[in-house]
Design an enzyme around this catalytic site. Structure first.
Site, PDB file in Angstrom:
ATOM      1  N   ASN A   7      31.259  43.366  42.183  1.00 20.86           N
ATOM      2  CA  ASN A   7      32.809  43.213  41.346  1.00 20.86           C
ATOM      3  C   ASN A   7      32.402  42.330  39.915  1.00 20.86           C
ATOM      4  O   ASN A   7      32.364  41.259  39.966  1.00 20.86           O
ATOM      5  CB  ASN A   7      33.571  42.308  42.364  1.00 20.86           C
ATOM      6  CG  ASN A   7      34.780  41.889  41.653  1.00 20.86           C
ATOM      7  OD1 ASN A   7      35.163  42.407  40.552  1.00 20.86           O
ATOM      8  ND2 ASN A   7      35.580  41.246  42.669  1.00 20.86           N
ATOM      9  N   ARG A  93      33.717  47.633  42.326  1.00 15.62           N
ATOM     10  CA  ARG A  93      35.451  47.559  42.469  1.00 15.62           C
ATOM     11  C   ARG A  93      35.808  47.508  41.044  1.00 15.62           C
ATOM     12  O   ARG A  93      35.460  46.698  40.166  1.00 15.62           O
ATOM     13  CB  ARG A  93      35.649  45.940  43.120  1.00 15.62           C
ATOM     14  CG  ARG A  93      37.148  45.700  43.161  1.00 15.62           C
ATOM     15  CD  ARG A  93      37.294  44.280  42.816  1.00 15.62           C
ATOM     16  NE  ARG A  93      38.907  44.180  42.898  1.00 15.62           N
ATOM     17  CZ  ARG A  93      39.403  43.118  42.524  1.00 15.62           C
ATOM     18  NH1 ARG A  93      38.644  42.292  41.875  1.00 15.62           N
ATOM     19  NH2 ARG A  93      40.618  42.987  42.637  1.00 15.62           N
ATOM     20  N   HIS A 182      45.129  45.091  45.032  1.00 11.90           N
ATOM     21  CA  HIS A 182      44.831  44.810  46.373  1.00 11.90           C
ATOM     22  C   HIS A 182      44.604  45.984  47.192  1.00 11.90           C
ATOM     23  O   HIS A 182      44.818  45.642  48.329  1.00 11.90           O
ATOM     24  CB  HIS A 182      45.780  43.523  46.972  1.00 11.90           C
ATOM     25  CG  HIS A 182      45.491  42.321  46.406  1.00 11.90           C
ATOM     26  ND1 HIS A 182      46.643  41.587  46.110  1.00 11.90           N
ATOM     27  CD2 HIS A 182      44.683  41.481  45.747  1.00 11.90           C
ATOM     28  CE1 HIS A 182      46.405  40.444  45.860  1.00 11.90           C
ATOM     29  NE2 HIS A 182      45.245  40.280  45.234  1.00 11.90           N
ATOM     30  N   ARG A 240      50.917  32.500  39.419  1.00 11.75           N
ATOM     31  CA  ARG A 240      51.717  33.671  38.801  1.00 11.75           C
ATOM     32  C   ARG A 240      53.113  33.377  39.362  1.00 11.75           C
ATOM     33  O   ARG A 240      53.529  32.936  40.558  1.00 11.75           O
ATOM     34  CB  ARG A 240      51.241  34.833  39.184  1.00 11.75           C
ATOM     35  CG  ARG A 240      50.050  35.382  38.417  1.00 11.75           C
ATOM     36  CD  ARG A 240      49.744  36.708  38.894  1.00 11.75           C
ATOM     37  NE  ARG A 240      48.369  37.312  38.388  1.00 11.75           N
ATOM     38  CZ  ARG A 240      47.413  37.707  39.252  1.00 11.75           C
ATOM     39  NH1 ARG A 240      47.733  37.729  40.467  1.00 11.75           N
ATOM     40  NH2 ARG A 240      46.209  37.936  38.873  1.00 11.75           N
ATOM     41  N   GLU A 385      37.236  43.297  52.030  1.00 14.44           N
ATOM     42  CA  GLU A 385      37.385  44.499  50.720  1.00 14.44           C
ATOM     43  C   GLU A 385      36.133  44.856  50.590  1.00 14.44           C
ATOM     44  O   GLU A 385      35.895  45.948  50.108  1.00 14.44           O
ATOM     45  CB  GLU A 385      37.814  43.709  49.518  1.00 14.44           C
ATOM     46  CG  GLU A 385      39.409  43.483  49.584  1.00 14.44           C
ATOM     47  CD  GLU A 385      40.046  42.483  48.461  1.00 14.44           C
ATOM     48  OE1 GLU A 385      39.805  41.347  48.925  1.00 14.44           O
ATOM     49  OE2 GLU A 385      40.790  42.811  47.632  1.00 14.44           O
TER      50      GLU A 385
HETATM   51  P1  ADP Z   1      41.826  35.107  45.735  1.00 21.00           P
HETATM   52  O1  ADP Z   1      40.909  36.269  46.448  1.00 21.00           O
HETATM   53  O2  ADP Z   1      43.284  35.934  45.191  1.00 21.00           O
HETATM   54  O3  ADP Z   1      41.294  34.448  44.845  1.00 21.00           O
HETATM   55  P2  ADP Z   1      41.940  34.025  48.548  1.00 21.00           P
HETATM   56  O4  ADP Z   1      42.157  35.344  49.239  1.00 21.00           O
HETATM   57  O5  ADP Z   1      40.522  33.459  48.502  1.00 21.00           O
HETATM   58  O6  ADP Z   1      42.411  34.302  46.819  1.00 21.00           O
HETATM   59  O7  ADP Z   1      42.868  32.859  48.846  1.00 21.00           O
HETATM   60  C1  ADP Z   1      42.676  31.655  48.223  1.00 21.00           C
HETATM   61  C2  ADP Z   1      43.827  30.673  48.809  1.00 21.00           C
HETATM   62  O8  ADP Z   1      43.950  30.686  50.011  1.00 21.00           O
HETATM   63  C3  ADP Z   1      43.549  29.168  48.247  1.00 21.00           C
HETATM   64  O9  ADP Z   1      44.276  28.987  47.068  1.00 21.00           O
HETATM   65  C4  ADP Z   1      44.067  28.465  49.258  1.00 21.00           C
HETATM   66  O10 ADP Z   1      45.455  28.065  48.976  1.00 21.00           O
HETATM   67  C5  ADP Z   1      44.148  29.529  50.510  1.00 21.00           C
HETATM   68  N1  ADP Z   1      43.077  29.334  51.385  1.00 21.00           N
HETATM   69  C6  ADP Z   1      41.779  29.750  51.209  1.00 21.00           C
HETATM   70  N2  ADP Z   1      40.954  29.210  52.365  1.00 21.00           N
HETATM   71  C7  ADP Z   1      41.788  28.299  52.911  1.00 21.00           C
HETATM   72  C8  ADP Z   1      41.452  27.829  54.186  1.00 21.00           C
HETATM   73  N3  ADP Z   1      40.417  27.772  55.181  1.00 21.00           N
HETATM   74  N4  ADP Z   1      42.408  27.011  54.768  1.00 21.00           N
HETATM   75  C9  ADP Z   1      43.568  27.270  54.144  1.00 21.00           C
HETATM   76  N5  ADP Z   1      43.996  27.883  53.175  1.00 21.00           N
HETATM   77  C10 ADP Z   1      43.015  28.467  52.537  1.00 21.00           C
END
Ligand code: ADP
Length: 402
Positions: A7, A93, A182, A240, A385
């Site tokens: 990625n 990706r 996604h 966002r 993914e």
């Molecule tokens: P992206 O891929 O869009 O960056 P993720 O799927 O990694 O996002 O999700 C990130 C968000 O998920 C974080 O901002 C947090 O709020 C929440 N998050 C991630 N891990 C945890 C966890 N272990 N417990 C609670 N919330 C989590």
């Protein structure tokens, strides 16, 4: 098959080496600050064999970045690969495939050009993808590469869902339509749901991470998804705004003297949970602040959950019923209160959640959290993914090798 999943962003490469035969993650890593000045922190991370390696290294370009990845993967002391030729294919990706790509595709010079031609539709992502592809091409010219697009799963949307109600020229000439994002995750979760319920049903998939999107899937085909022309549309996200009335943009321009581009950047980077709460884009911090009495944080959380509920209701109507709902990604997998609040009050539609199972969920595994009298099944499903990209890459490459 040993597949390297890549990625590549504008100044970063995230990668995973996956053995698809054993469904095994062999190594993963990230390179940051490619082509940028070094910061004080480590910018190279590599995890393999239960160990973490970190380094702070100037990386002048993607070519050099790929060399670092090859060195790490073949480093004798780390012991992941004996030879780089053990890598049988690379899966990239790619954020935007638009209408050019309706499936994952073997990368050829023509495909590289086509991906590059889509830059106006994803200016922040496509150039990084191209730089990544070229970096691997010059270092590993004989390894087949596959492009896996985030938009492909959504290309089945009917025109009444994918088009905006604006004149045809906007679609035909200006390429304005809803592309979604996604898609690899939504496809993966859709396939998992098929296995769990035993048939290709009417599914609502909530991919709630920092970026968040929801999709309506009927018999394995995407009917609708919440992200649109860009990932800005739809749910309230970490930074966002999600859905807004377009004239807000000109109003903000008038009030702040910002340019249109600057307002779009503001809507992408300074709104959502962060903008409303004034606390953070991470839902864990916002939830904590709300519990400590911060009213704006409470409002941000309420808006976040309410928007998911609204989309679930809309998609249940669009599908004419719902057989299963899945929650995935960082927040979807890990925040019981989001799942509970998004589904609360939907019993009239035959949707209810088991509160005890929801709260006492186990992290990182598939869980059935369906309520007692619920007609629709409710699941937590960890997304994968990279695994999906590896699988599609392996399928395409084994076909051409036959
Ligand atoms: P992206 O891929 O869009 O960056 P993720 O799927 O990694 O996002 O999700 C990130 C968000 O998920 C974080 O901002 C947090 O709020 C929440 N998050 C991630 N891990 C945890 C966890 N272990 N417990 C609670 N919330 C989590």
């Amino acid at each position: 098959m040993k597949i390297l999943v890549v990625n590549a962003g504008s100044s970063s490469i995230k990668f995973q080496l996956i053995d698809t035969k054993f469904d095994k993650l062999m190594a993963k890593g990230t390179l940051y600050r490619i082509g940028e000045k070094l910061g004080p922190e480590n910018n190279v991370t590599f995890k393999a064999n239960g160990k973490i390696f970190e380094d702070r290294k100037e990386i002048v370009g993607f070519n050099e970045g790929v060399k670092i990845i090859i060195d790490l993967l073949t480093n004798k002391n780390i012991g992941v690969l004996k030879r780089i030729s053990e890598i049988e294919a690379i899966g990239h990706r790619i954020v935007q495939g638009a209408e050019t790509f309706k499936k994952s595709t073997l990368i050829t010079p023509k495909v590289i050009q086509q991906i590059e031609d889509l830059t106006p539709l994803a200016p922040l992502h496509q150039p990084g993808h191209i730089a990544g592809i070229k970096g691997f091409l010059s270092n590993l010219p004989n390894v087949p590469m596959v492009a896996v697009f985030d938009t492909v799963f959504h290309t089945t949307m009917p025109a009444y869902a994918s088009r905006y109600a604006i004149p045809e020229i906007a679609y035909k000439k200006w390429k304005i339509r809803r592309y979604g994002a996604h898609g690899t995750s939504h496809k993966y979760i859709s396939e998992q749901l098929e296995k769990l319920v035993g048939y290709k049903g009417k599914f609502i998939i909530c991919h709630i991470g920092n970026g968040a999107s929801i999709s309506a899937v009927n018999k394995g085909r995407c009917l609708d998804t919440s992200m649109g022309f860009t990932p800005l549309e739809g749910l309230v996200m970490g930074t966002r705004s999600g859905d807004i009335e377009p004239t807000i943009i000109t109003r903000v321009m008038e009030m702040t003297n910002k340019s249109a581009q600057e307002v779009i950047s503001w809507l992408n980077k300074e709104c959502g949970l962060l903008g409303v709460s004034g606390v953070s884009n991470d839902i864990r911090d916002v939830q904590k602040a709300a519990q400590d009495g911060n009213k704006n944080a409470k409002l941000a959380i309420d808006m976040f959950n309410y928007r998911i509920k609204k989309y679930i209701g809309a998609y249940a109507a669009a599908l004419g019923g719902v057989d299963a709902i899945a929650f995935t990604a960082g927040t979807g997998e890990n925040r019981p209160e989001v799942r509970e609040q998004a589904l609360r009050g939907l019993e009239f539609m035959g949707i209810s959640i088991d509160n005890a199972k929801n709260e006492n969920f186990e992290r990182g595994v598939v869980q059935d959290i369906t309520g007692k009298n619920s007609k629709a099944k409710i699941f937590i499903i960890p997304t994968d993914e990279e695994g999906m990209i590896a699988k599609e890459t392996a399928e395409i490459v084994s076909k051409i090798q036959k």
